[in-house]
Design an enzyme around this catalytic site. Structure first.
Site, mmCIF file in Angstrom:
data_model
loop_
_atom_site.group_PDB
_atom_site.id
_atom_site.type_symbol
_atom_site.label_atom_id
_atom_site.label_comp_id
_atom_site.label_asym_id
_atom_site.label_seq_id
_atom_site.Cartn_x
_atom_site.Cartn_y
_atom_site.Cartn_z
ATOM 1 N N SER A 1 -1.598 -6.615 2.417
ATOM 2 C CA SER A 1 -0.392 -5.966 2.878
ATOM 3 C C SER A 1 -0.316 -5.840 4.398
ATOM 4 O O SER A 1 0.731 -5.503 4.935
ATOM 5 C CB SER A 1 -0.332 -4.560 2.256
ATOM 6 O OG SER A 1 -1.422 -3.755 2.711
ATOM 7 N N LYS B 1 -0.611 -0.712 12.054
ATOM 8 C CA LYS B 1 0.143 -0.866 10.812
ATOM 9 C C LYS B 1 1.030 0.352 10.569
ATOM 10 O O LYS B 1 0.667 1.478 10.923
ATOM 11 C CB LYS B 1 -0.863 -1.054 9.663
ATOM 12 C CG LYS B 1 -0.264 -1.483 8.333
ATOM 13 C CD LYS B 1 -1.390 -1.774 7.344
ATOM 14 C CE LYS B 1 -0.899 -2.139 5.960
ATOM 15 N NZ LYS B 1 -1.996 -2.450 5.040
ATOM 16 N N SER C 1 -6.491 -6.157 1.895
ATOM 17 C CA SER C 1 -5.277 -6.194 2.719
ATOM 18 C C SER C 1 -5.493 -6.446 4.198
ATOM 19 O O SER C 1 -4.531 -6.620 4.941
ATOM 20 C CB SER C 1 -4.481 -4.898 2.540
ATOM 21 O OG SER C 1 -3.999 -4.791 1.224
#
Length: 491
Positions: free
Chosen positions: A154, A79, A178
């Site tokens: 996210s 990420k 997330s």
């Protein structure tokens, strides 16, 4: 068998047996990413040159038996809020345009030591603030199962990349769901470990008391092996916990006889999609048939989790994000008059609407007139939620429920109503408030063909119980990772 269809452990075994080279695996993933990226937008940075160089170096270390681990040579993605030395790291925000860290996150270092090939940085909601990966400065990521829908957030880029076969596994971060929510939306397995299990060093903070790094993969076995690789005690992170046991793969046993599983009635009540309710009850039945004891119970304070979470997370965000001011790194407004004007214009231009909303909310609840009324009250509520879970785990080994109240919404539908987006985290945020481990496992599809995720919650440091439960469910249902049919056709 197509090289891309292997799980991470299957590929690692094939590489070790010299049936597939690391270079072949990396080339296959990069070609796949190039083919589907215009449609999916999972990556912020795809490091083709660096990945090919890593592949050659790692192949030599595998050949001379220096690297012998199960994930050696397997291509992975991380990420875009995890720092990698010399590589663009932006948190999908304009304000970090051009930022290249001078150090690497501890979790990523652990992957590199195990021989992982890091092929790129995945898209995310800006500074991890969002539940759809639509707040990214680099545009929204799309759900590989239906590109008219969001992948969740996210960590939507990390989950979509695994689902679309653009990497074999990825790392995400979980502040309020997330990892688990986008894993549910994308039909992959995601695991949020107990707070402190994985070092946060090198993770650009959103809510420091809530953030935790975890794996996203095609199946439970991969998740266990990745967690085993990234989990470690780190003196550079003051919240890192030294655990006695990091052998998570030993929990991969098909046996839940006598295991007590509780389903909160609050989680199956009003607001839950009927297809998801049926899927969760069906999954519970499968585990019951394998010997688990399943019953419903009342988990109190569920309705207070969302307000407590957003007060605490926003307060911590307003503090953590004050460092992005145009002075030290990242974006600076080109036209300004004086220092204070530069701060104001840089932050106004550099942050997106959702980030500004949460900074303002956080600053408000920390202000002198409202600190006691909101922030302290939220902290007390957080403690009460932890106590409610403690009482539940006196009776149950695992709590089972949905990962989200609905399947993936259509693109553009969530951002118009922030409150609705916040309420979508109803089943996940309490886990972060209590610092517990949580896991999302695919549990079928809804009437529109979109994936449904089952969430398993464990007591502190009981990841092995979650892994055992999830693995048993996977074995019982012959779950096989399914490639989304509507992307990459003709590739």
């Amino acid at each position: 068998m197509d090289i891309l269809s292997f799980t991470a452990l299957e590929l690692g075994k094939m590489i070790k047996e010299k049936k597939i080279s690391v270079l072949d695996a990396v080339k296959a993933v990069i070609e796949r990413a190039k083919a589907v990226e215009p449609e999916i937008n999972s990556y912020v940075t795809l490091d083709e040159e660096g990945a090919l160089k890593q592949a050659e170096e790692i192949q030599k270390l595998i050949d001379n038996k220096t690297l012998t681990g199960p994930l050696a040579g397997v291509p992975a993605a991380v990420k875009d809020n995890l720092c990698i030395e010399g590589q663009l790291t932006t948190c999908s925000s304009k304000i970090l345009s051009g930022f290249k860290p001078v150090y690497t996150a501890e979790a990523v270092l652990n992957l590199k030591k195990a021989g992982a090939v890091i092929i790129g940085k995945t898209n995310m909601d800006e500074f991890a603030m969002g539940s759809t990966t639509e707040t990214s400065y680099y545009g929204p990521t799309k759900n590989p199962h239906n590109t008219a829908h969001v992948p969740g957030g996210s960590s939507g880029g990390s989950c979509a990349a695994v689902a679309a076969q653009e990497c074999y596994y990825s790392l995400g971060s979980d502040t309020g769901g997330s990892i688990r929510q986008p894993s549910a939306f994308c039909g992959v397995v995601g695991l949020k470990p107990t707070y402190g299990t994985v070092s946060r060093y090198g993770l650009i903070a959103y809510g420091s008391s809530l953030d935790q790094i975890g794996p996203v993969a095609k199946d439970v076995s991969d998740c266990a092996a990745i967690l085993e690789t990234i989990a470690s005690h780190d003196t550079k992170d003051s919240t890192s916990v030294k655990r006695k046991d990091y052998d998570f793969t030993s929990a991969l046993t098909d046996n839940v006889k006598g295991l007590k599983i509780g389903i909160p009635r609050d989680y199956l009540g009003e607001g839950l999609d009927e297809d998801i309710r049926k899927a969760i009850r069906k999954a519970a039945k499968v585990l019951e048939e394998r010997g688990a004891v399943v019953e419903e119970f009342d988990l109190s304070l569920v309705q207070y989790a969302i307000p407590a979470y957003y007060v605490i997370a926003s307060a911590e965000a307003s503090s953590n994000l004050e460092r992005f001011d145009g002075v030290k790194y990242g974006y600076r407004t080109p036209d300004y008059e004086g220092l204070h004007n530069m701060y104001k214009k840089t932050r106004s231009e550099g942050f997106g609407a959702e980030v500004k909303r949460r900074i303002m909310l956080g600053s408000f609840v920390l202000s002198s007139g409202y600190y006691d009324a909101y922030y302290l009250k939220a902290l007390r509520t957080k403690a009460l939620i932890k106590q409610a879970f403690d009482r539940a785990f006196e009776k149950y080994d695992v709590i089972l429920g949905p990962a989200a109240p609905a399947t993936a919404p259509e693109l553009g539908k969530s951002l118009t109503d922030p409150m609705k987006m916040y309420l979508g985290d109803i089943y996940t945020v309490a886990v972060n408030l209590a610092g517990l481990p949580g896991m999302s496992v695919p549990a079928g599809r809804d009437s529109k063909g979109l994936p449904i995720g089952m969430q398993l919650i464990g007591n502190s440091f009981q990841e092995k119980t979650l892994i055992r439960t999830a693995y048993t469910y996977e074995c019982a249902t012959n779950k096989q990772y399914v490639v989304p049919a509507n992307i990459g056709e003709g590739v």
